[in-house]
Design a protein around this motif. Structure first.
Motif, PDB file in Angstrom:
ATOM      1  N   HIS A  22      10.430   5.448   5.814  1.00 21.91           N
ATOM      2  CA  HIS A  22       9.092   5.779   6.324  1.00 21.91           C
ATOM      3  C   HIS A  22       9.097   6.331   7.757  1.00 21.91           C
ATOM      4  O   HIS A  22       8.277   7.180   8.098  1.00 21.91           O
ATOM      5  N   ILE A  49      -3.562   0.953   3.249  1.00 20.64           N
ATOM      6  CA  ILE A  49      -2.780  -0.276   3.455  1.00 20.64           C
ATOM      7  C   ILE A  49      -1.444  -0.139   2.721  1.00 20.64           C
ATOM      8  O   ILE A  49      -1.397   0.349   1.589  1.00 20.64           O
ATOM      9  N   GLY A  50      -0.384  -0.576   3.367  1.00 16.17           N
ATOM     10  CA  GLY A  50       0.959  -0.506   2.798  1.00 16.17           C
ATOM     11  C   GLY A  50       1.942  -0.363   3.937  1.00 16.17           C
ATOM     12  O   GLY A  50       1.524  -0.179   5.093  1.00 16.17           O
ATOM     13  N   SER A  52       3.847   2.168   4.448  1.00 20.16           N
ATOM     14  CA  SER A  52       3.627   3.548   4.902  1.00 20.16           C
ATOM     15  C   SER A  52       2.398   3.639   5.796  1.00 20.16           C
ATOM     16  O   SER A  52       2.399   4.320   6.824  1.00 20.16           O
ATOM     17  N   HIS A  68      -7.172  -0.622   1.550  1.00 18.94           N
ATOM     18  CA  HIS A  68      -6.267  -0.122   0.513  1.00 18.94           C
ATOM     19  C   HIS A  68      -6.965   0.905  -0.395  1.00 18.94           C
ATOM     20  O   HIS A  68      -8.006   0.617  -0.975  1.00 18.94           O
ATOM     21  N   GLY A  92       0.456   5.797   0.679  1.00 18.29           N
ATOM     22  CA  GLY A  92       1.640   5.510  -0.128  1.00 18.29           C
ATOM     23  C   GLY A  92       1.361   5.837  -1.588  1.00 18.29           C
ATOM     24  O   GLY A  92       0.239   6.212  -1.943  1.00 18.29           O
ATOM     25  N   ASP A  93       2.370   5.664  -2.437  1.00 16.80           N
ATOM     26  CA  ASP A  93       2.157   5.971  -3.856  1.00 16.80           C
ATOM     27  C   ASP A  93       1.222   4.947  -4.501  1.00 16.80           C
ATOM     28  O   ASP A  93       0.487   5.275  -5.436  1.00 16.80           O
ATOM     29  N   GLY A  94       1.201   3.711  -3.978  1.00 18.96           N
ATOM     30  CA  GLY A  94       0.233   2.731  -4.474  1.00 18.96           C
ATOM     31  C   GLY A  94      -1.141   3.062  -3.926  1.00 18.96           C
ATOM     32  O   GLY A  94      -2.121   3.194  -4.665  1.00 18.96           O
ATOM     33  N   ASP A  95      -1.211   3.233  -2.619  1.00 22.08           N
ATOM     34  CA  ASP A  95      -2.478   3.501  -1.934  1.00 22.08           C
ATOM     35  C   ASP A  95      -3.128   4.805  -2.425  1.00 22.08           C
ATOM     36  O   ASP A  95      -4.329   4.856  -2.690  1.00 22.08           O
ATOM     37  N   ILE A  99      -4.874   2.892  -6.579  1.00 17.72           N
ATOM     38  CA  ILE A  99      -6.243   2.520  -6.202  1.00 17.72           C
ATOM     39  C   ILE A  99      -7.027   3.699  -5.610  1.00 17.72           C
ATOM     40  O   ILE A  99      -8.231   3.798  -5.780  1.00 17.72           O
ATOM     41  N   ASN A 121       7.746   6.104  -2.051  1.00 16.03           N
ATOM     42  CA  ASN A 121       8.978   5.320  -2.217  1.00 16.03           C
ATOM     43  C   ASN A 121       9.050   4.738  -3.627  1.00 16.03           C
ATOM     44  O   ASN A 121       9.879   3.877  -3.906  1.00 16.03           O
ATOM     45  N   ILE A 123       7.346   2.682  -5.338  1.00 20.47           N
ATOM     46  CA  ILE A 123       7.180   1.230  -5.519  1.00 20.47           C
ATOM     47  C   ILE A 123       6.089   0.740  -4.559  1.00 20.47           C
ATOM     48  O   ILE A 123       5.776   1.430  -3.587  1.00 20.47           O
ATOM     49  N   GLY A 125       5.816  -1.315  -1.723  1.00 17.75           N
ATOM     50  CA  GLY A 125       6.726  -1.981  -0.795  1.00 17.75           C
ATOM     51  C   GLY A 125       6.105  -3.228  -0.179  1.00 17.75           C
ATOM     52  O   GLY A 125       6.655  -4.321  -0.285  1.00 17.75           O
ATOM     53  N   MET A 126       4.950  -3.046   0.421  1.00 20.64           N
ATOM     54  CA  MET A 126       4.368  -4.133   1.218  1.00 20.64           C
ATOM     55  C   MET A 126       4.134  -5.421   0.428  1.00 20.64           C
ATOM     56  O   MET A 126       4.279  -6.516   0.965  1.00 20.64           O
ATOM     57  N   THR A 127       3.787  -5.265  -0.858  1.00 18.09           N
ATOM     58  CA  THR A 127       3.461  -6.472  -1.639  1.00 18.09           C
ATOM     59  C   THR A 127       4.654  -6.941  -2.481  1.00 18.09           C
ATOM     60  O   THR A 127       4.488  -7.613  -3.480  1.00 18.09           O
TER      61      THR A 127
HETATM   62  C1  LIG Z   1      -8.185  -3.853  -2.604  1.00 21.21           C
HETATM   63  C2  LIG Z   1      -6.754  -4.276  -2.387  1.00 21.21           C
HETATM   64  N1  LIG Z   1      -5.962  -4.422  -3.459  1.00 21.21           N
HETATM   65  C3  LIG Z   1      -4.674  -4.760  -3.280  1.00 21.21           C
HETATM   66  C4  LIG Z   1      -4.185  -4.978  -2.020  1.00 21.21           C
HETATM   67  C5  LIG Z   1      -2.760  -5.414  -1.843  1.00 21.21           C
HETATM   68  N2  LIG Z   1      -1.877  -4.342  -1.418  1.00 21.21           N
HETATM   69  C6  LIG Z   1      -1.609  -4.134  -0.110  1.00 21.21           C
HETATM   70  S1  LIG Z   1      -0.489  -2.928   0.141  1.00 21.21           S
HETATM   71  C7  LIG Z   1      -0.353  -2.672  -1.535  1.00 21.21           C
HETATM   72  C8  LIG Z   1       0.613  -1.661  -2.105  1.00 21.21           C
HETATM   73  C9  LIG Z   1       1.171  -0.732  -1.128  1.00 21.21           C
HETATM   74  O1  LIG Z   1       2.026   0.160  -1.770  1.00 21.21           O
HETATM   75  P1  LIG Z   1       2.162   1.657  -1.336  1.00 21.21           P
HETATM   76  O2  LIG Z   1       0.849   2.279  -1.102  1.00 21.21           O
HETATM   77  O3  LIG Z   1       3.044   2.337  -2.326  1.00 21.21           O
HETATM   78  O4  LIG Z   1       2.838   1.567   0.098  1.00 21.21           O
HETATM   79  P2  LIG Z   1       4.277   1.063   0.563  1.00 21.21           P
HETATM   80  O5  LIG Z   1       4.051  -0.346   1.029  1.00 21.21           O
HETATM   81  O6  LIG Z   1       5.214   1.133  -0.591  1.00 21.21           O
HETATM   82  O7  LIG Z   1       4.634   1.997   1.661  1.00 21.21           O
HETATM   83  C10 LIG Z   1      -1.188  -3.508  -2.258  1.00 21.21           C
HETATM   84  C11 LIG Z   1      -1.299  -3.548  -3.724  1.00 21.21           C
HETATM   85  C12 LIG Z   1      -5.054  -4.810  -0.935  1.00 21.21           C
HETATM   86  N3  LIG Z   1      -4.628  -4.957   0.336  1.00 21.21           N
HETATM   87  N4  LIG Z   1      -6.332  -4.467  -1.135  1.00 21.21           N
END
Ligand SMILES: Cc1ncc(C[n+]2csc(CCOP(=O)(O)OP(=O)(O)O)c2C)c(N)n1
Ligand code: SF4
Length: 271
Positions: A22, A49-50, A52, A68, A92-95, A99, A121, A123, A125-127
């Motif tokens: 990152h 949030i993450g 990244s 997030h 991030g790929d999750g963010d 969602i 990445n 995946i 990462g943060m959780t």
């Molecule tokens: C509404 C909500 N749902 C779930 C979460 C928990 N959460 C925090 S970071 C995250 C995933 C982050 O993954 P990504 O965006 O891929 O970033 P990375 O940490 O891999 O850089 C999740 C599910 C949250 N903070 N708020």
């Protein structure tokens, strides 16, 4: 160093694990801002949030660490309120793909002048390593202990189809190319999407037999295929590869400029 002025040195040390990709992506963004010659006081960096999304905390611009999946919603408000600002979203790929996926496609459709940089990445990462919509099929994650059976999203194809003016994918291994995509994205009006394949040795590498950050970078080197070459390859050959390069480069009119014209016309030219 010349670029030091763009960082909040007092916030160091950063939270990222040794070997995390990152920091390299953050540096590439900063180099892009420097090349664009933007006034730092007019730059806003927004994240969700993450791991990244922690990057803006270290960057010496106007920064917003939001919730997030919602950085594009915040960024849209900022850009509409003050179109003069240069608005970058770090996600991030999750963010950005899980969602926040719906916000992403609608921002592309509007072609609003926001530069999204997605740190992929592959995946959460943060959780601690759940699979994301961009985790490759077959990969191990805490939520797919027998291998992920879901096909990943190709967000470059998605953002291109949804209407983004500029779309590119690079990797941390091929950093000069990534720098070039940032430069091109920031030079263009309208919506841009740059995806950076980053490495998470802690949660992705460890579970997927890529036992060191170096092995993860070697994986990027081995599997990246230039988009021009990919056009001559069949889908079977492309399985497991990362297609890199520029996917879209066009000049459709930007949203806030159209919006301003509309306001002027309904107000009879008065703003
Ligand atoms: C509404 C909500 N749902 C779930 C979460 C928990 N959460 C925090 S970071 C995250 C995933 C982050 O993954 P990504 O965006 O891929 O970033 P990375 O940490 O891999 O850089 C999740 C599910 C949250 N903070 N708020
Ligand atoms: S958990 Fe992964 S993404 Fe998060 S800082 Fe560590 S290596 Fe980077």
């Amino acid at each position: 160093m010349e670029l030091e002025k763009y960082f909040r040195i007092e916030k160091l040390p950063h939270i990222w694990c040794p070997g995390c990709g990152h920091g390299s992506v953050m540096m590439s963004i900063v180099k892009g801002i420097d090349k664009a010659g933007w006034d730092p006081t007019k730059v806003v960096v927004v994240s969700g949030i993450g791991c990244s999304s922690r990057a803006p905390g270290y960057m010496n611009f106007n920064t917003l660490h939001t919730v997030h999946g919602r950085p594009i919603a915040f960024a849209t408000g900022i850009k509409l309120a003050n179109p003069e600002l240069k608005v970058i979203v770090i996600t991030g790929d999750g963010d950005g793909a899980a969602i926040g996926g719906n916000h992403l496609i609608h921002a592309c459709r509007r072609n609003i002048g926001i530069n999204v940089v997605l740190f992929n990445n592959q995946i959460y990462g943060m959780t601690s390593g759940q699979y994301s919509p961009m985790t490759p099929q077959g990969s191990m994650a805490t939520t797919s202990p027998y291998g992920n059976i879901e096909p990943p999203f190709d967000l470059c194809e998605l953002t291109r189809s949804a209407g983004a003016n500029f779309v590119a994918r690079g990797t941390v291994y091929h950093l000069p190319k990534l720098d070039n995509y940032m430069e091109k994205a920031f030079a263009r009006e309208g919506f841009s999407y740059v995806e950076a394949i980053s490495q998470c040795p802690t949660y992705y590498g460890r579970r997927n037999k890529l036992r060191s950050p170096l092995e993860m970078l070697e994986w990027q080197k081995k599997n990246a295929v230039d988009i021009k070459k990919a056009q001559d390859m069949d889908p079977e050959e492309l399985k497991g590869k990362i297609v890199t390069g520029i996917f879209a480069e066009k000049d459709e009119e930007e949203y806030t400029s159209k919006y301003d014209q509309l306001i002027s016309s309904v107000q009879g030219g008065k703003k």
